[in-house]
Write a protein that holds these residues in place. Sequence first.
Motif, mmCIF file in Angstrom:
data_model
loop_
_atom_site.group_PDB
_atom_site.id
_atom_site.type_symbol
_atom_site.label_atom_id
_atom_site.label_comp_id
_atom_site.label_asym_id
_atom_site.label_seq_id
_atom_site.Cartn_x
_atom_site.Cartn_y
_atom_site.Cartn_z
ATOM 1 N N GLU A 1 -29.162 68.144 -38.787
ATOM 2 C CA GLU A 1 -29.511 68.006 -37.366
ATOM 3 C C GLU A 1 -29.950 69.377 -36.839
ATOM 4 N N VAL A 2 -30.889 69.384 -35.916
ATOM 5 C CA VAL A 2 -31.363 70.611 -35.280
ATOM 6 C C VAL A 2 -31.372 70.410 -33.772
ATOM 7 N N GLU A 3 -31.454 71.504 -33.048
ATOM 8 C CA GLU A 3 -31.566 71.421 -31.596
ATOM 9 C C GLU A 3 -32.871 70.724 -31.232
ATOM 10 N N HIS A 4 -32.828 69.920 -30.188
ATOM 11 C CA HIS A 4 -34.048 69.268 -29.729
ATOM 12 C C HIS A 4 -34.930 70.295 -29.044
ATOM 13 N N THR A 5 -36.240 70.092 -29.142
ATOM 14 C CA THR A 5 -37.215 70.989 -28.532
ATOM 15 C C THR A 5 -38.020 70.220 -27.496
ATOM 16 N N THR B 1 -39.557 67.127 -29.095
ATOM 17 C CA THR B 1 -38.729 66.017 -29.567
ATOM 18 C C THR B 1 -39.041 64.760 -28.755
ATOM 19 N N ASP C 1 -38.860 64.647 -34.523
ATOM 20 C CA ASP C 1 -39.112 66.036 -34.103
ATOM 21 C C ASP C 1 -40.329 66.146 -33.195
#
Length: 138
Positions: free
Chosen positions: A68-72, A75, A92
């Motif tokens: 999981e990654v931070e939303h940008t 997203t 993404d």
Amino acid sequence: MLLELEQFIEFEMNQERYAFHIEEVQEIVKMQVIKQFPHSMLYVKGVINLREKIVPVVSLRKLFHYQEVEHTKDTRIILVNHNDNIIGIIVDAVQRVASFSKIQPPPEKVGAMKGSTFVGIGIAEDGLVAIIKLGQLL
């Protein structure tokens, strides 16, 4: 006579390219506040309230066993119609509406996923796109 090609919504996940058949996509929305749902599967992020309709939202990253990654700002939630239910799928970034002049059968595995999760691999001028079989995914 012009041959009409099928259209797909192409999106990015973990710097790889994927697509859903355009007929399966109802709408694409910006990321929203997701209300977590207790005791749900790991890939279910929760629900959103979309115009007075409660919509479950899943993480494609979790389904594909990606970190999981931070939303940008890029997203998005792709709202798909599956078995007469609307389900949100977090990706993404959405790239474009695409058509492929050729679609190859999928290999036995695409990353951590079985090949049966995919319709095939679309060949575009600028690379390959894995076309997801929504019924298998969900």
